[in-house]
Design a protein around this motif. Structure first.
Motif, PDB file in Angstrom:
ATOM      1  N   LYS A  59       0.822  -1.213   0.000  1.00  0.00           N
ATOM      2  CA  LYS A  59       0.000   0.000   0.000  1.00  0.00           C
ATOM      3  C   LYS A  59       0.861   1.270   0.000  1.00  0.00           C
ATOM      4  O   LYS A  59       0.627   2.168  -0.812  1.00  0.00           O
ATOM      5  CB  LYS A  59      -0.950  -0.019   1.199  1.00  0.00           C
ATOM      6  N   PRO A  60       1.884   1.382   0.876  1.00  0.00           N
ATOM      7  CA  PRO A  60       2.720   2.584   0.818  1.00  0.00           C
ATOM      8  C   PRO A  60       3.447   2.750  -0.517  1.00  0.00           C
ATOM      9  O   PRO A  60       3.644   3.870  -0.994  1.00  0.00           O
ATOM     10  CB  PRO A  60       3.711   2.382   1.975  1.00  0.00           C
ATOM     11  N   TYR A  61       3.819   1.627  -1.112  1.00  0.00           N
ATOM     12  CA  TYR A  61       4.589   1.669  -2.355  1.00  0.00           C
ATOM     13  C   TYR A  61       3.742   2.213  -3.510  1.00  0.00           C
ATOM     14  O   TYR A  61       4.230   2.990  -4.343  1.00  0.00           O
ATOM     15  CB  TYR A  61       5.109   0.269  -2.684  1.00  0.00           C
ATOM     16  N   PHE A  62       2.466   1.795  -3.577  1.00  0.00           N
ATOM     17  CA  PHE A  62       1.618   2.171  -4.710  1.00  0.00           C
ATOM     18  C   PHE A  62       0.615   3.283  -4.366  1.00  0.00           C
ATOM     19  O   PHE A  62      -0.175   3.670  -5.231  1.00  0.00           O
ATOM     20  CB  PHE A  62       0.844   0.950  -5.215  1.00  0.00           C
ATOM     21  N   SER A  63       0.617   3.778  -3.155  1.00  0.00           N
ATOM     22  CA  SER A  63      -0.460   4.673  -2.702  1.00  0.00           C
ATOM     23  C   SER A  63      -0.591   5.941  -3.534  1.00  0.00           C
ATOM     24  O   SER A  63      -1.705   6.433  -3.753  1.00  0.00           O
ATOM     25  CB  SER A  63      -0.257   5.041  -1.229  1.00  0.00           C
ATOM     26  N   THR A  64       0.519   6.490  -4.028  1.00  0.00           N
ATOM     27  CA  THR A  64       0.452   7.783  -4.730  1.00  0.00           C
ATOM     28  C   THR A  64      -0.161   7.684  -6.121  1.00  0.00           C
ATOM     29  O   THR A  64      -0.493   8.711  -6.717  1.00  0.00           O
ATOM     30  CB  THR A  64       1.860   8.392  -4.858  1.00  0.00           C
ATOM     31  N   THR A  65      -0.325   6.474  -6.619  1.00  0.00           N
ATOM     32  CA  THR A  65      -0.866   6.334  -7.983  1.00  0.00           C
ATOM     33  C   THR A  65      -2.256   5.707  -8.021  1.00  0.00           C
ATOM     34  O   THR A  65      -2.860   5.604  -9.086  1.00  0.00           O
ATOM     35  CB  THR A  65       0.092   5.486  -8.846  1.00  0.00           C
ATOM     36  N   LEU A  66      -2.786   5.296  -6.845  1.00  0.00           N
ATOM     37  CA  LEU A  66      -4.084   4.625  -6.820  1.00  0.00           C
ATOM     38  C   LEU A  66      -5.229   5.612  -7.036  1.00  0.00           C
ATOM     39  O   LEU A  66      -5.171   6.753  -6.585  1.00  0.00           O
ATOM     40  CB  LEU A  66      -4.281   3.904  -5.481  1.00  0.00           C
ATOM     41  N   PRO A  67      -6.300   5.165  -7.679  1.00  0.00           N
ATOM     42  CA  PRO A  67      -7.493   6.015  -7.822  1.00  0.00           C
ATOM     43  C   PRO A  67      -8.240   6.087  -6.494  1.00  0.00           C
ATOM     44  O   PRO A  67      -8.005   5.267  -5.599  1.00  0.00           O
ATOM     45  CB  PRO A  67      -8.314   5.272  -8.887  1.00  0.00           C
ATOM     46  N   PRO A  68      -9.158   7.045  -6.344  1.00  0.00           N
ATOM     47  CA  PRO A  68      -9.947   7.122  -5.109  1.00  0.00           C
ATOM     48  C   PRO A  68     -10.776   5.852  -4.921  1.00  0.00           C
ATOM     49  O   PRO A  68     -11.190   5.214  -5.878  1.00  0.00           O
ATOM     50  CB  PRO A  68     -10.861   8.335  -5.343  1.00  0.00           C
ATOM     51  N   GLY A  69     -11.011   5.500  -3.656  1.00  0.00           N
ATOM     52  CA  GLY A  69     -11.819   4.321  -3.380  1.00  0.00           C
ATOM     53  C   GLY A  69     -11.348   3.583  -2.155  1.00  0.00           C
ATOM     54  O   GLY A  69     -10.360   3.957  -1.517  1.00  0.00           O
ATOM     55  N   VAL A  70     -12.068   2.512  -1.811  1.00  0.00           N
ATOM     56  CA  VAL A  70     -11.757   1.682  -0.654  1.00  0.00           C
ATOM     57  C   VAL A  70     -10.860   0.531  -1.092  1.00  0.00           C
ATOM     58  O   VAL A  70     -11.131  -0.123  -2.109  1.00  0.00           O
ATOM     59  CB  VAL A  70     -13.045   1.131  -0.011  1.00  0.00           C
ATOM     60  N   ASP A  71      -9.809   0.289  -0.308  1.00  0.00           N
ATOM     61  CA  ASP A  71      -8.875  -0.785  -0.648  1.00  0.00           C
ATOM     62  C   ASP A  71      -9.512  -2.157  -0.454  1.00  0.00           C
ATOM     63  O   ASP A  71     -10.083  -2.453   0.602  1.00  0.00           O
ATOM     64  CB  ASP A  71      -7.623  -0.697   0.232  1.00  0.00           C
ATOM     65  N   THR A  72      -9.438  -2.981  -1.492  1.00  0.00           N
ATOM     66  CA  THR A  72      -9.863  -4.386  -1.423  1.00  0.00           C
ATOM     67  C   THR A  72      -8.792  -5.199  -2.138  1.00  0.00           C
ATOM     68  O   THR A  72      -8.913  -5.501  -3.321  1.00  0.00           O
ATOM     69  CB  THR A  72     -11.238  -4.594  -2.094  1.00  0.00           C
ATOM     70  N   LEU A  73      -7.753  -5.526  -1.402  1.00  0.00           N
ATOM     71  CA  LEU A  73      -6.558  -6.139  -1.992  1.00  0.00           C
ATOM     72  C   LEU A  73      -6.822  -7.542  -2.530  1.00  0.00           C
ATOM     73  O   LEU A  73      -7.418  -8.370  -1.854  1.00  0.00           O
ATOM     74  CB  LEU A  73      -5.455  -6.193  -0.932  1.00  0.00           C
ATOM     75  N   TRP A  74      -6.378  -7.781  -3.765  1.00  0.00           N
ATOM     76  CA  TRP A  74      -6.385  -9.137  -4.316  1.00  0.00           C
ATOM     77  C   TRP A  74      -5.313  -9.241  -5.399  1.00  0.00           C
ATOM     78  O   TRP A  74      -4.818  -8.236  -5.899  1.00  0.00           O
ATOM     79  CB  TRP A  74      -7.762  -9.530  -4.854  1.00  0.00           C
TER      80      TRP A  74
END
Length: 359
Positions: A59-74
């Motif tokens: 999450k910290p590694y990719f956080s700056t490029t993610l779109p808005p929304g709730v995290d649901t990791l898979w």
């Protein structure tokens, strides 16, 4: 066999707990909102761990490029969503017939495929799954799961933290209270018998080599092929969970006429559908056979008792990332290659005839 079997239990346990899979994790293109896109993350994932537990690194590694929304990791591999409750090492052994290092996975933080995967609420879901498996293993081994149910809260926390942190010493300290036990190692006992062979006849040596019988919790991941392959590079790729049978059965270590119970004997006794002529019968009174895709189900397959026309051929067996000799004593495998929840996970590829494959 001798090379593996001469490794002491303490050495084997240490190697298993230190085992890891190098992952090269790519963020899915649909979730990249910056240019240039982020480079993939290189992660060393514990074999005994679970993919959702990597969120603290990803999450910290990719956080700056993610779109808005709730995290649901898979995660997915070559378009195949990965089952989060299967240990990472087992997933790698199962899906990478020809080992790929690093293992290229795609991570998603959005669009969880709830129609394909069981819901996962992060660490809590993984812990719940782990403890349930531990209860199941205790029931198979002891006939009840009282020891697991009666664990103190502090012991339960320490046990789970030891798995999270890969702390073997802490794990052994807590898990020993469960009294699930180990089994006498037939290889070790045979060495002892051979060393005193001048004072014993062969019958006495066989008696010295016997092991305590016991029910072993086993999870089998079985896929079949109808065409032969000479090397792993030409082995068929698994691209659908429906191609894998998830078989959850206990096996009982047995002795017959002084012959030790091998890994080969165990696999054949666990799979009477494919090996009806096995000299050992699986005495377990509970069995479950299902597609790995049928999550949440726990029903016996009515077709699992049908016998094929001829025995299958074992093409590949993987446990903890190794391909052991099939003649190794099963007791050594059990004592040294079990996962922390006391299940032995075995990946098996079988070659069957086309007629049998259609049954």
């Amino acid at each position: 066999m001798s090379g593996a079997a001469t490794v002491s239990s303490s050495e084997a346990h240490k190697l298993v707990w230190e085992g890891s899979v190098p992952l090269l994790i790519h963020l899915h293109d649909s979730e990249v909102t910056t240019l240039p896109p982020p480079p993939p993350a290189l992660v060393l994932a514990p074999r005994l761990g679970y993919l959702p537990l990597l969120i603290s690194q990803l999450k910290p590694y990719f956080s700056t490029t993610l779109p808005p929304g709730v995290d649901t990791l898979w995660f997915e591999y070559r378009g195949l969503p990965l089952k989060w409750y299967i240990p990472t090492g087992v997933l790698f052994d199962l899906l990478c017939v020809e080992p790929e290092r690093p293992w290229n996975l795609t991570v998603h933080f959005r669009g969880y495929p709830s129609n394909l995967l069981l819901p996962c609420e992060g660490e809590d879901s993984v812990k719940w799954s782990f403890i349930n498996s531990l209860k199941e293993a205790a029931y198979v081994t002891k006939g009840n799961c009282k020891n697991v149910m009666n664990m103190s809260q502090s012991d339960q926390v320490e046990l789970w933290r030891s798995v999270l942190n890969g702390n073997l010493e802490s794990y052994q300290r807590v898990s020993s209270k469960l009294k699930l036990g180990t089994f006498e190692d037939e290889y070790t006992e045979n060495i002892s018998a051979v060393s005193t062979a001048s004072q014993q006849n062969s019958g006495e040596a066989d008696a010295a080599a016997q092991v305590k019988s016991g029910r072993i919790p086993v999870r089998l991941y079985v896929w079949t092929v109808t065409e032969d392959f000479d090397d792993l590079e030409s082995a068929p790729q698994i691209d659908n969970w429906d191609k894998i049978s998830y078989i959850n059965r206990p096996v009982e270590i047995q002795k017959e006429d002084g012959k030790y119970f091998s890994l080969n004997d165990a696999i054949k006794s666990l799979l009477p559908e494919y090996f009806p002529g096995s000299s050992f019968d699986n005495l377990g009174d509970a069995s479950t056979k299902q597609s790995v895709g049928d999550e949440g189900e726990n029903t016996c397959d009515p077709d699992s008792s049908s016998l094929p026309l001829e025995n299958a051929e074992i093409k590949l067996v993987r446990i903890q990332g190794i391909e052991p000799c099939l003649e190794i004593p099963f007791s050594w495998v059990v004592n040294n290659l079990m996962n922390p929840e006391y299940f032995l996970h075995i990946c098996v590829c079988l070659k069957v005839s086309e007629a049998n494959a259609l049954q």
